[in-house]
Design an enzyme around this catalytic site. Structure first.
Site, PDB file in Angstrom:
ATOM      1  N   SER A  55       0.847  -1.186   0.000  1.00 60.25           N
ATOM      2  CA  SER A  55       0.000   0.000   0.000  1.00 60.25           C
ATOM      3  C   SER A  55       0.885   1.241   0.000  1.00 60.25           C
ATOM      4  O   SER A  55       2.109   1.152  -0.028  1.00 60.25           O
ATOM      5  CB  SER A  55      -0.998  -0.012   1.149  1.00 60.25           C
ATOM      6  OG  SER A  55      -0.379  -0.366   2.344  1.00 60.25           O
ATOM      7  N   HIS A  57       0.270   3.496  -2.474  1.00 60.31           N
ATOM      8  CA  HIS A  57       0.159   3.943  -3.866  1.00 60.31           C
ATOM      9  C   HIS A  57      -1.245   4.445  -4.190  1.00 60.31           C
ATOM     10  O   HIS A  57      -1.584   4.612  -5.358  1.00 60.31           O
ATOM     11  CB  HIS A  57       0.486   2.797  -4.827  1.00 60.31           C
ATOM     12  CG  HIS A  57       1.783   2.127  -4.559  1.00 60.31           C
ATOM     13  ND1 HIS A  57       2.964   2.806  -4.545  1.00 60.31           N
ATOM     14  CD2 HIS A  57       2.090   0.836  -4.273  1.00 60.31           C
ATOM     15  CE1 HIS A  57       3.956   1.964  -4.275  1.00 60.31           C
ATOM     16  NE2 HIS A  57       3.445   0.765  -4.095  1.00 60.31           N
ATOM     17  N   HIS A 219       8.346   3.575  -4.619  1.00 64.31           N
ATOM     18  CA  HIS A 219       8.485   2.997  -3.281  1.00 64.31           C
ATOM     19  C   HIS A 219       9.461   3.785  -2.439  1.00 64.31           C
ATOM     20  O   HIS A 219      10.082   3.233  -1.530  1.00 64.31           O
ATOM     21  CB  HIS A 219       8.961   1.546  -3.376  1.00 64.31           C
ATOM     22  CG  HIS A 219       7.993   0.651  -4.051  1.00 64.31           C
ATOM     23  ND1 HIS A 219       7.973   0.492  -5.412  1.00 64.31           N
ATOM     24  CD2 HIS A 219       6.980  -0.108  -3.566  1.00 64.31           C
ATOM     25  CE1 HIS A 219       6.992  -0.344  -5.720  1.00 64.31           C
ATOM     26  NE2 HIS A 219       6.379  -0.716  -4.628  1.00 64.31           N
TER      27      HIS A 219
END
Ligand SMILES: Nc1ncnc2c1ncn2[C@@H]1O[C@H](COP(=O)(O)OP(=O)(O)O)[C@@H](O)[C@H]1O
Ligand SMILES: Nc1ncnc2c1ncn2[C@@H]1O[C@H](COP(=O)(O)OP(=O)(O)O)[C@@H](O)[C@H]1O
Ligand SMILES: [Mg+2]
Ligand SMILES: [Mg+2]
Ligand SMILES: [Mg+2]
Ligand SMILES: [Mg+2]
Lengths: 330, 205, 330, 205
Positions: A55, A57, A219
């Site tokens: 998660s 994003h 990320h």
């Protein structure tokens, strides 16, 4: 670290709760999992699309659940691929008998965890196939390495493969179209500020006041090059050129996505869009459709990515097809 | 005899201790060349492993490793979850014939199978700047020895993890950085070092 | 200041260009103005809705242009109300004979500039009426002062008044419904980081690492109280309580908007939503519909606002009516 | 005679100089209790005013002020645009009967009308912590005098702007801050001070 959260280790659980409550008629969380599915899942005799990943994003991937797009999103910890058992739960929850198609972003962890889940599902007699999206031209494309990352271009795969599945297409057809999108989509990103994983508590990297990272992923990992920040036009130019060098877009029609990584004002995305459009127009590349906004973010990172998807009639039609996903309404 | 059931549990407990102690350090290493979650992932995973192992009774080392494997696979995620999980699963399978106790040859074989599992799952090889760069030298040492010298084991793992600093990554997230990955220790190699350092400690007592 | 821009004094012009190019089939910029209108404007015999204000609030207001919502948005400099001549251009461009309705956020500048434009238009025989939105409960409501600000609740006015206009309603009817929304909508915001106006180059205020501003507006102005940052649950509680103290929501149904101010990850907005929903449910207030996302931003400010709109059947129906606006598709 | 056409142009030019010089200071004042654009707004507006006045020929002071008014109204926006614009528009109207030159009484009357325009447009009054708190004392001084003492004019405006520091705002954006608006000078009062300081300079030469 400054965030609007409660327990840094519970952000994913609490987010899921807030999502389910926000869309009670559209979404449901499979009990005791981190799997979020269409309220009406499984849809009988339709190939079901499952995507997901770490998660952080958002709106990816749960925002893309809806008729004409995804059937399920599997939500991992922040920036951490979900585990095979969770992906397997998603597969089971959405399988309507026509098979399940996995849209995986090309990261070692995601590929391994989704593949392990596919093995579990296949052992139970569920037909599963997959595409591994790798649209990020910042990374060298080599069979000796991890290869390219999947970034914002993944959203076009969701959209178009989802539209195809909605037509009643077979698993093989959905796979063909998903790979066609992946073959024709290229992205590249940059950032001017890092992000902070809640449980880590410190920023992923540090940038001086005049620096930017080119070729950033989603990320919080550093990019491929750090340099002095330039103008929006130069940034748009650098990202677009890299993409155009990688695939022959000459005389073609494209869909453009200017994606914000989390804290870039829309104003700046539109400024980038103006320049990208100008570059493409100069080169005789026709812009068929443009998407500007936050589609695939990296928490509160400031930065953007440019994505170009080369279109033919088949892809255009599927791109334009109806979608009820909250984050990609067509 | 090399490893009893209780030894194997102690191994995991000691590893857990090191992982929790170095949670932030592992995360810092991963921030430099990855996505900054390795410490968080390992910490979460080994916490769950401890909860599981704590409430279970084991007859064989293979059973211990099986629980470790399944917990890591279902609780870690990312790259390290399936890799460590697969390693312990293969080790468990390799030790199925053994009982309460494991001898040196069986253990060496288990580590061999564990490493093969990592390679099968992750498709990396020695020199790619991954945890393999610690596992491979450790395996080599074991294979070349007749019995374990715990001190040598720890030193070998230590040298190996330090050596990852000078490698350019070609697998895992660090590969995205290309040359910029050089001069940084690989986080997964570091957590593997903790694993073998803990093993050395168990075997030396 | 770190931004993805070219000339800090040209951000609005370049943004407008990027917007027009992004939506060539939906939007057009009135030549030589900062007015952006529906491509098919003017719509004959429909009351036209015009809103706008300073820029930096994107997707407000251009993102709300579309059938069932706004006909035009007038775009001022960053955080600066547009000038009367620009608003007048917008009025002329969208007037389809049934009159033009102005949705104004209650700021001294906006009210004065829009009113001067209305006077110009009326002098030309165009029927004009308006609503001045003031949903922000953070500010004291007094007839001796400027009164309350218009913030995220304005989006509900756009949506519902726009839907009413689409039914063919008269200017008076549109005004009635807009005022009804304004009477029943309340908002309150907070921030954990400031924003930087491009042409100013420095942040609007400074906050220590453990501080937040409660009762923040959407122009980088300081809030009404600075204090130590608390948990998401406590923040949700404080904002919601203030709203509930201001208007009687007992036994009613509400629409909830959890609005991000620019750089707050959706994850955090959903965490806030989970708590707001819990508080409302506990009090017997029924959540009819929830909106989570960036609707009314303040450049790259980190923070959020909570908006509650008390609904009756008429408002529900209009809220649910179709809208083709890119930033508010229904 | 108090003010010629050339004086009025000089007045605007001097004001422009001060505004451009203090663009950042005005913005800093507005960041403290407003939205941080007052310097930007005034700078943009007076730049445009200068471009306009530069290329025009004027017969009367009223014409100069009309152009200043229309330019400020159409180029500034925000609160200050319509307010300063209205002030100059009313001043222009008040001076319509006059020609190339304006005497003291007419000018005082024009300032009176200008201030009335500000009040009519913004619905604020003295003591609300706005530009009015500079305009009103200046008007009072003019009304109580028989002729202008430039030094006194500047001092009056200066004292007035400093005094806004101690007022709690009730109009404009600063009003949102309530008590937190105290201890800050009002940005619009400061730009009005520049206007009258420039006037004093013009009248003293
Ligand atoms: N293909 C691979 N083979 C072996 N080890 C790998 C591979 N890819 C990554 N790793 C190891 O995993 C570590 C990263 O783990 P972690 O941070 O938990 O997962 P992720 O990279 O998904 O965030 C790396 O430091 C590396 O040692
Ligand atoms: N109602 C009003 N009457 C008189 N002056 C006002 C009023 N509201 C605001 N002002 C003046 O305008 C100034 C702010 O101007 P500016 O920053 O350019 O506009 P905005 O407040 O719209 O950002 C304030 O400092 C104050 O002096
Ligand atoms: Mg990870
Ligand atoms: Mg990692
Ligand atoms: Mg302003
Ligand atoms: Mg201002």
């Amino acid at each position: 670290m400054k965030k609007i959260i409660n327990d840094p280790n519970m952000v994913v659980e609490e987010m899921l709760k807030g999502m389910e409550i926000a869309f009670p008629n559209r979404l449901k969380v499979v009990p005791n999992t981190k799997v979020i599915v269409r309220k009406d899942a499984p849809v009988v005799n339709k190939v079901a699309l499952v995507s997901g990943g770490g998660s952080g994003h958002e709106p990816a991937h749960a925002g893309y659940i809806g008729a004409g797009m995804l059937d399920a999103a599997v939500v991992g910890e922040v920036f951490t691929s979900p585990t095979p058992d969770q992906v397997y739960e998603a597969i089971k929850a959405v399988d309507g008998g026509a098979g399940v198609f996995l849209v995986i972003k090309n990261y070692t962890g995601d590929v391994m965890n989704f593949e392990m889940a596919a093995e579990l599902a296949e052992a139970e007699g569920i037909k599963v196939d997959k595409v591994v999206v790798n649209d990020d031209v910042a990374v060298e494309d080599s069979s000796f390495t991890t290869g390219r990352r999947g970034i914002a271009g993944t959203v076009f795969v969701h959209k178009i493969a989802g539209a195809k599945a909605k037509t009643g297409a077979t698993l093989e057809e959905v796979k063909r179209i998903a790979e066609k999108v992946n073959d024709n989509v290229r992205s590249m990103g940059m950032a001017i500020s890092p992000c902070t994983v809640p449980a880590a508590g410190t920023p992923s990297f540090e940038l001086a006041d005049n620096e930017m990272e080119i070729g950033i992923g989603i990320h919080g990992e550093p990019g491929i090059e750090r340099k002095v920040i330039t103008s929006a036009d130069e940034i748009a130019d650098e990202l677009t050129q890299k993409i155009l060098e990688d695939l022959d877009f000459n005389d073609s029609e494209v869909a453009v996505m200017i994606n914000g990584l989390g804290s870039t004002p829309e104003m700046e995305l539109f400024i980038i869009n103006a320049k990208v459009n100008e570059i493409l127009t100069e080169k005789g590349i026709k812009v068929y459709k443009t998407f500007v906004g936050e589609y695939m973010t990296s928490l509160e990172m400031a930065g953007c990515s440019v994505t170009l998807l080369k279109l033919d009639d088949e892809l255009k039609q599927l791109l334009d097809a109806e979608s009820s996903a909250p984050a990609f309404r067509v | 005899m090399l490893l009893t059931v209780q030894d194997s549990i102690n191994w995991i407990r000691l590893t857990n201790g090191k992982v929790q102690e170095n949670r932030e350090y592992l995360t810092t290493l991963d921030q430099a060349i990855g996505d900054g979650d390795h410490g968080i992932n390992m910490s979460r995973g080994f916490n769950e492993v401890m909860s599981k192992v704590h409430v279970s009774e084991y007859e064989t080392v293979a059973e211990v490793f099986k629980d470790v494997a399944m917990t890591l696979i279902s609780k870690v995620g990312g790259a390290s979850g399936p890799l460590y999980g697969t390693a312990f699963l293969k080790m468990s399978t390799a030790l199925k014939g053994n009982g309460k106790e494991v001898d040196f040859t069986s253990f060496t074989n288990a580590i061999d199978e564990g490493l093969k599992g990592i390679v099968m799952r992750g498709k990396a090889k020695e020199g790619d700047k991954t945890m393999i760069d610690v596992w491979a030298p450790v395996l080599k040492l074991l294979k070349e020895s007749e019995e374990v010298d715990p001190e040598q084991l720890a030193v070998t793992a230590k040298v190996a993890v330090e050596a990852t600093k000078h490698i350019k990554a070609t697998k895992g997230r660090a590969a995205y950085l290309g040359d910029r990955s050089i001069e940084h220790i690989d986080p997964g190699a570091m957590s593997s070092y903790y694993l073998f350092e803990a093993l050395a400690e168990v075997l030396s007592t």
